[in-house]
Design a protein around this motif. Structure first.
Motif, mmCIF file in Angstrom:
data_model
loop_
_atom_site.group_PDB
_atom_site.id
_atom_site.type_symbol
_atom_site.label_atom_id
_atom_site.label_comp_id
_atom_site.label_asym_id
_atom_site.label_seq_id
_atom_site.Cartn_x
_atom_site.Cartn_y
_atom_site.Cartn_z
ATOM 1 N N GLY A 2 9.001 -9.977 30.642
ATOM 2 C CA GLY A 2 10.179 -9.139 30.757
ATOM 3 C C GLY A 2 9.820 -7.676 30.685
ATOM 4 O O GLY A 2 8.647 -7.304 30.635
ATOM 5 N N ILE A 3 10.837 -6.872 30.672
ATOM 6 C CA ILE A 3 10.656 -5.424 30.592
ATOM 7 C C ILE A 3 11.253 -4.933 29.287
ATOM 8 O O ILE A 3 12.380 -5.270 28.950
ATOM 9 N N ASN A 4 10.493 -4.150 28.558
ATOM 10 C CA ASN A 4 10.945 -3.541 27.308
ATOM 11 C C ASN A 4 10.688 -2.050 27.448
ATOM 12 O O ASN A 4 9.605 -1.560 27.119
ATOM 13 N N LYS A 5 11.665 -1.313 27.959
ATOM 14 C CA LYS A 5 11.507 0.111 28.252
ATOM 15 C C LYS A 5 12.693 0.871 27.681
ATOM 16 O O LYS A 5 13.840 0.494 27.901
ATOM 17 N N VAL A 6 12.408 1.941 26.951
ATOM 18 C CA VAL A 6 13.446 2.768 26.343
ATOM 19 C C VAL A 6 13.207 4.218 26.742
ATOM 20 O O VAL A 6 12.069 4.683 26.734
ATOM 21 N N MET A 7 14.291 4.921 27.094
ATOM 22 C CA MET A 7 14.237 6.358 27.350
ATOM 23 C C MET A 7 15.373 6.996 26.563
ATOM 24 O O MET A 7 16.532 6.619 26.737
ATOM 25 N N LEU A 8 15.029 7.931 25.685
ATOM 26 C CA LEU A 8 16.019 8.572 24.831
ATOM 27 C C LEU A 8 15.883 10.089 24.915
ATOM 28 O O LEU A 8 14.769 10.608 24.951
ATOM 29 N N LEU A 9 17.003 10.765 24.912
ATOM 30 C CA LEU A 9 17.037 12.221 24.827
ATOM 31 C C LEU A 9 17.965 12.550 23.682
ATOM 32 O O LEU A 9 19.145 12.173 23.705
ATOM 33 N N GLY A 10 17.429 13.193 22.655
ATOM 34 C CA GLY A 10 18.246 13.480 21.488
ATOM 35 C C GLY A 10 17.625 14.547 20.615
ATOM 36 O O GLY A 10 16.650 15.201 20.982
ATOM 37 N N ASN A 11 18.208 14.706 19.422
ATOM 38 C CA ASN A 11 17.770 15.719 18.475
ATOM 39 C C ASN A 11 17.225 15.053 17.216
ATOM 40 O O ASN A 11 17.768 14.040 16.755
ATOM 41 N N LEU A 12 16.176 15.660 16.653
ATOM 42 C CA LEU A 12 15.584 15.131 15.434
ATOM 43 C C LEU A 12 16.534 15.304 14.263
ATOM 44 O O LEU A 12 17.124 16.367 14.085
ATOM 45 N N MET A 25 -6.400 7.314 11.903
ATOM 46 C CA MET A 25 -5.475 7.360 13.031
ATOM 47 C C MET A 25 -4.119 7.832 12.500
ATOM 48 O O MET A 25 -3.616 7.313 11.500
ATOM 49 N N ALA A 26 -3.542 8.814 13.187
ATOM 50 C CA ALA A 26 -2.260 9.377 12.762
ATOM 51 C C ALA A 26 -1.108 8.459 13.168
ATOM 52 O O ALA A 26 -1.106 7.891 14.260
ATOM 53 N N ILE A 27 -0.130 8.332 12.258
ATOM 54 C CA ILE A 27 1.111 7.611 12.533
ATOM 55 C C ILE A 27 2.246 8.549 12.133
ATOM 56 O O ILE A 27 2.340 8.960 10.982
ATOM 57 N N CYS A 28 3.076 8.908 13.088
ATOM 58 C CA CYS A 28 4.172 9.848 12.849
ATOM 59 C C CYS A 28 5.502 9.116 13.024
ATOM 60 O O CYS A 28 5.684 8.381 13.991
ATOM 61 N N ARG A 29 6.411 9.353 12.083
ATOM 62 C CA ARG A 29 7.746 8.750 12.130
ATOM 63 C C ARG A 29 8.783 9.851 12.061
ATOM 64 O O ARG A 29 8.636 10.789 11.286
ATOM 65 N N PHE A 30 9.836 9.697 12.874
ATOM 66 C CA PHE A 30 10.969 10.613 12.798
ATOM 67 C C PHE A 30 12.211 9.913 13.318
ATOM 68 O O PHE A 30 12.130 8.888 13.995
ATOM 69 N N SER A 31 13.364 10.455 12.936
ATOM 70 C CA SER A 31 14.627 9.885 13.402
ATOM 71 C C SER A 31 15.169 10.758 14.528
ATOM 72 O O SER A 31 15.036 11.981 14.499
ATOM 73 N N LEU A 32 15.767 10.110 15.507
ATOM 74 C CA LEU A 32 16.311 10.798 16.671
ATOM 75 C C LEU A 32 17.771 10.394 16.842
ATOM 76 O O LEU A 32 18.091 9.204 16.814
#
Length: 163
Positions: A2-12, A25-32
């Motif tokens: 299947g296809i698992n594709k997400v496109m989001l435009l938002g503010n942090l 290895m860096a792992i960065c988390r943020f809310s959008l």
């Protein structure tokens, strides 16, 4: 498959948090936050905000941690991942995250919620210094539009047609 594709435009919603694995290895988390506006049953406009948990890895994570701040707008491309875990009482819980493959920063630093510094490197205005502007180029015989005028007519043979 299947296809698992997400496109989001938002503010942090908050500043990104970066951590490193034992292998560095860096792992960065943020809310959008993304939003939509629609009319309810009574005809009144209602705003709805959806919050997304974004996770980035490696170089993308380091770049996000350096340049993104609360309120900054960004475009995220990635895939959805749901993790199952158990809380202290033994109940199954689920967390849905967006694993970002690409993050594009939208707008300038003046368009964010704060006056944060998004980079210490000065702008390089000399990059285009050696390239002439369109005004400096010689004008074509047809008034400066398109290709230069030619006195010979353009002809095509059957061999010139690509189909």
């Amino acid at each position: 498959m299947g296809i698992n594709k997400v496109m989001l435009l938002g503010n942090l919603g908050k500043d990104p948090e970066v951590r490193y694995t034992p292998q560095q290895m860096a792992i960065c988390r943020f809310s959008l936050a993304t939003g939509e506006r629609k009319k309810d049953q009574s005809g009144q406009w209602v705003d709805h905000t959806e919050w997304h948990n974004i996770v980035t890895f490696g170089r993308t994570a380091e770049t996000c941690a350096k340049f993104l701040k609360k309120g900054r707008q960004c475009f995220v491309e990635g895939r959805i991942r749901t993790n199952k875990w158990q809380d202290k009482e033994g109940k199954d819980r689920y967390t849905t995250e967006i694993i970002a493959d690409a993050v594009q920063f939208v707008g300038g630093k003046g368009e964010s919620a704060g006056d944060a510094d998004y980079g210490s490197e000065p702008a390089n205005d000399n990059v285009l210094a050696g390239i002439p502007t369109a005004d400096a180029l010689p004008k074509a015989a047809n008034g400066g539009r398109g290709a230069p005028a030619s006195s010979e007519p353009v002809t095509f043979d059957d061999d010139d047609i690509p189909f």
